[in-house]
Design a protein around this motif. Structure first.
Motif, PDB file in Angstrom:
ATOM      1  N   CYS A 121     -11.367  78.836  25.667  1.00 25.87           N
ATOM      2  CA  CYS A 121     -12.378  79.002  26.711  1.00 25.87           C
ATOM      3  C   CYS A 121     -12.910  80.429  26.733  1.00 25.87           C
ATOM      4  O   CYS A 121     -12.159  81.382  26.508  1.00 25.87           O
ATOM      5  CB  CYS A 121     -11.784  78.684  28.080  1.00 25.87           C
ATOM      6  SG  CYS A 121     -11.253  76.981  28.241  1.00 25.87           S
ATOM      7  N   LEU A 132     -16.323  79.439  33.845  1.00 28.30           N
ATOM      8  CA  LEU A 132     -16.065  78.937  32.508  1.00 28.30           C
ATOM      9  C   LEU A 132     -17.410  78.740  31.817  1.00 28.30           C
ATOM     10  O   LEU A 132     -18.239  77.947  32.261  1.00 28.30           O
ATOM     11  CB  LEU A 132     -15.307  77.615  32.591  1.00 28.30           C
ATOM     12  CG  LEU A 132     -14.924  76.921  31.307  1.00 28.30           C
ATOM     13  CD1 LEU A 132     -14.143  77.832  30.393  1.00 28.30           C
ATOM     14  CD2 LEU A 132     -14.123  75.669  31.616  1.00 28.30           C
ATOM     15  N   ILE A 135     -16.525  76.143  25.883  1.00 28.54           N
ATOM     16  CA  ILE A 135     -15.267  75.465  25.618  1.00 28.54           C
ATOM     17  C   ILE A 135     -15.258  74.963  24.179  1.00 28.54           C
ATOM     18  O   ILE A 135     -16.258  74.425  23.707  1.00 28.54           O
ATOM     19  CB  ILE A 135     -15.070  74.243  26.540  1.00 28.54           C
ATOM     20  CG1 ILE A 135     -15.166  74.652  27.998  1.00 28.54           C
ATOM     21  CG2 ILE A 135     -13.752  73.532  26.278  1.00 28.54           C
ATOM     22  CD1 ILE A 135     -16.205  73.866  28.725  1.00 28.54           C
ATOM     23  N   PRO A 145     -17.739  71.057  30.504  1.00 29.26           N
ATOM     24  CA  PRO A 145     -16.296  70.919  30.742  1.00 29.26           C
ATOM     25  C   PRO A 145     -15.855  69.472  30.965  1.00 29.26           C
ATOM     26  O   PRO A 145     -14.714  69.212  31.320  1.00 29.26           O
ATOM     27  CB  PRO A 145     -16.063  71.788  31.983  1.00 29.26           C
ATOM     28  CG  PRO A 145     -17.366  71.920  32.638  1.00 29.26           C
ATOM     29  CD  PRO A 145     -18.413  71.736  31.590  1.00 29.26           C
TER      30      PRO A 145
END
Length: 151
Positions: A121, A132, A135, A145
């Motif tokens: 991440c 975030l 990924i 996500p």
């Protein structure tokens, strides 16, 4: 005596108002939600499930070494939650590791006796919040996500 009470009340109100301006809305976005399917498209988290809380483990890196996540007093005591989304689909929510001094981190997840998977991440840190941004699951970039994998 009344002047003392009034001044104490005014001081308390002044303190509360001044503290309110310093409060920020802190956001922590550090999880991924995964649907786990087999080759036939069956959800491996649905009952009867191939994977349960007892045979899934999450690892964070501490001093460069993977450490099993285990916090018995937390709701996500093993670093994840098993749940049904709004459509009734069984999923796993994995809480990934983050460190403000290191914008990219690696978390590991092991399903049963299978090979350990990686969740890499990249985060953005801003005003006490954690976002975030990117990924990679087993080295493959994910568009959001929320994604599915095949086991």
């Amino acid at each position: 005596m009344k002047i003392l009470r009034l001044s104490t009340l005014l001081y308390t109100l002044f303190f509360l108002v001044s503290c309110e301006k310093d409060r920020k809305n802190v956001v922590i976005s550090n999880h991924v939600e995964i649907t786990i399917l087999n080759q036939q498209g069956q959800n491996l988290l649905a009952t009867p499930s191939a994977y349960t809380k007892s045979n899934i483990n999450v690892y964070y890196f501490v001093n460069g070494q993977p450490q099993l996540y285990n916090q018995p007093n937390f709701q996500a005591d093993k670093g994840f939650l098993l749940f049904k989304d709004g459509s009734g689909i069984d999923k796993i929510r994995v809480f990934t590791d983050f460190n403000e001094n290191q914008p990219t981190t690696l978390s590991l997840i092991k399903f049963g006796n299978l090979q350990t998977d990686t969740i890499k991440c990249e985060y953005r840190f801003e005003d006490g919040s954690v976002f975030l941004e990117k990924i990679w699951y087993n080295g493959v970039a994910q568009p959001s996500p929320y994604f599915s994998i095949i086991k």
